[in-house]
Design a protein around this motif. Sequence first.
Motif, PDB file in Angstrom:
ATOM      1  N   THR A   1       0.812  -1.219   0.000  1.00 51.18           N
ATOM      2  CA  THR A   1       0.000   0.000   0.000  1.00 51.18           C
ATOM      3  C   THR A   1       0.847   1.271   0.000  1.00 51.18           C
ATOM      4  N   GLN A   2       1.922   1.284   0.742  1.00 52.24           N
ATOM      5  CA  GLN A   2       2.741   2.500   0.893  1.00 52.24           C
ATOM      6  C   GLN A   2       4.049   2.357   0.110  1.00 52.24           C
ATOM      7  N   LEU A   3       3.966   1.997  -1.137  1.00 50.37           N
ATOM      8  CA  LEU A   3       5.159   1.669  -1.909  1.00 50.37           C
ATOM      9  C   LEU A   3       5.864   2.922  -2.402  1.00 50.37           C
ATOM     10  N   GLY A   4       7.004   3.229  -1.823  1.00 50.57           N
ATOM     11  CA  GLY A   4       7.780   4.387  -2.237  1.00 50.57           C
ATOM     12  C   GLY A   4       8.985   3.994  -3.064  1.00 50.57           C
ATOM     13  N   LEU A   5       9.731   4.976  -3.511  1.00 50.02           N
ATOM     14  CA  LEU A   5      10.894   4.716  -4.361  1.00 50.02           C
ATOM     15  C   LEU A   5      12.021   4.024  -3.617  1.00 50.02           C
ATOM     16  N   ASP A   6      11.973   4.033  -2.276  1.00 51.04           N
ATOM     17  CA  ASP A   6      12.986   3.315  -1.511  1.00 51.04           C
ATOM     18  C   ASP A   6      12.672   1.830  -1.442  1.00 51.04           C
TER      19      ASP A   6
ATOM     20  N   CYS B   1       8.596  -3.047   1.421  1.00 49.34           N
ATOM     21  CA  CYS B   1       9.708  -3.026   2.375  1.00 49.34           C
ATOM     22  C   CYS B   1       9.265  -2.590   3.773  1.00 49.34           C
ATOM     23  N   PRO B   2      10.098  -2.820   4.789  1.00 53.08           N
ATOM     24  CA  PRO B   2       9.738  -2.490   6.169  1.00 53.08           C
ATOM     25  C   PRO B   2       9.331  -1.037   6.384  1.00 53.08           C
ATOM     26  N   THR B   3       9.997  -0.084   5.703  1.00 52.95           N
ATOM     27  CA  THR B   3       9.634   1.325   5.886  1.00 52.95           C
ATOM     28  C   THR B   3       8.214   1.602   5.412  1.00 52.95           C
ATOM     29  N   ALA B   4       7.780   0.911   4.349  1.00 51.14           N
ATOM     30  CA  ALA B   4       6.414   1.081   3.849  1.00 51.14           C
ATOM     31  C   ALA B   4       5.405   0.561   4.859  1.00 51.14           C
ATOM     32  N   ASN B   5       5.708  -0.554   5.489  1.00 50.31           N
ATOM     33  CA  ASN B   5       4.790  -1.122   6.478  1.00 50.31           C
ATOM     34  C   ASN B   5       4.746  -0.282   7.745  1.00 50.31           C
ATOM     35  N   GLU B   6       5.879   0.295   8.114  1.00 52.65           N
ATOM     36  CA  GLU B   6       5.903   1.187   9.273  1.00 52.65           C
ATOM     37  C   GLU B   6       5.048   2.430   9.001  1.00 52.65           C
ATOM     38  N   LYS B   7       5.120   2.922   7.772  1.00 58.15           N
ATOM     39  CA  LYS B   7       4.313   4.076   7.377  1.00 58.15           C
ATOM     40  C   LYS B   7       2.823   3.738   7.437  1.00 58.15           C
TER      41      LYS B   7
END
Length: 416
Positions: free
Chosen positions: A211-216, A360-366
Amino acid sequence: MKTVFLLVVPLMVALFFTPQIQRNSCRSYFSYFNIFFSSDCYYNPDLDDDILGIIQRHVGVHETHQVQTDDGYLLTLFRIPRQNPKGVIFFQHSLCTDARIWISQYNESIAFFFWRAGYDVWLGNTRGNYFCKKHVSLNPTEAAFWNFTFHEIGYYDNHASIEYVKRQIGGCKITYVGYSMGGASGMVYASIRDKDAVDSVKLMVVMSSSTQLGLDCAGFLKYTLFIPYNLQGIVSFADPLFVLNRQDVWYVKIARFLATHFSCKKCMLFISHLFTGFSQDDLVPDLINMFIRVHGSEIPLKIVYHYYQTYISDGLFRRYDHGEARNLEIYGTKEPTPYPLENIKVPVHIVHGANDNIDCPTANEKLYNTLSKNSTVYGKLMVEGFNHFDFLYGRYRNEKVYSKILQILDDINLKE
């Protein structure tokens, strides 16, 4: 020479075309190089059977149901019924697949794991996949049939399926388990139809929800998505390329055959790691041919466009961007409106892999921080060493993921 030819040719024909002789699974990747003669390889009938045959072989009971969405798509649901169940679980699949992903691990399949634990199991299918090529007025050969993204899947398909299951079981609330796009469409459903979700769902489990898929995130995938996204000005809705991976075309059939019979399965696994992330758990060798078989449903290019829009907006989970003029007509704003994730009232349990390159983990944290405190009461689980595919085919998937989800469900049942 003629005698040798007469002996060898029938043997090769038998090896390739006789199911009882053909070995299609191996317990190690190296053994695939010698699949016909290695004692480590064997014939698995699940690879040549349909979904109902597989369920019948391992469980013995099943039902097939058909649901019509509000916009006219006819969806097929499969049920593994349980008398006096602890609860009801509805599984929703990912992109490019169908309900078979939940029974594609043979006797240790995810659906069977929960059924044996005492749960009534329902397997969902979404519009356009192998089991859902029907509509009240449209035909799959028409481009209008494929004019959808995960938004319509969440808003229409999930709603129709969940309400149907709820009616069939007498009005009880269900547990929703969505993997990848199944998680994203679940978030669409729970945020836009938040009142319906509260009335119908007791817990929503989203695994690698995308859901929160960013360029990182996304690794190599974001570069491959760039290609079809830039076909928008070239490919029209009436073009056959509007749908990727059409099952009826010769090159898809040949590609699937070659992938199934390709000996260097480990090579295929390493290539997949470029997209999904490195796995410490590793995909079980026995399952790789089933993985090839069930990952092949058609993909509307519009879904690819929608995901790429999420990437280039640095993870904004929002509705489809039609361009300023069309956005003003549909949304009343120049930019597509974000999904109101803060409106979700259903308890959500977020599960993701530490090595997942797609989600990735940052997307799930977001995502976790976007949800309200009431909806994150059951917290989140990051599985060390897991990539995107390990939730389906990782060696320790039941131990590291599904046994823990089962514990949460059992705890909820004790409180009711």
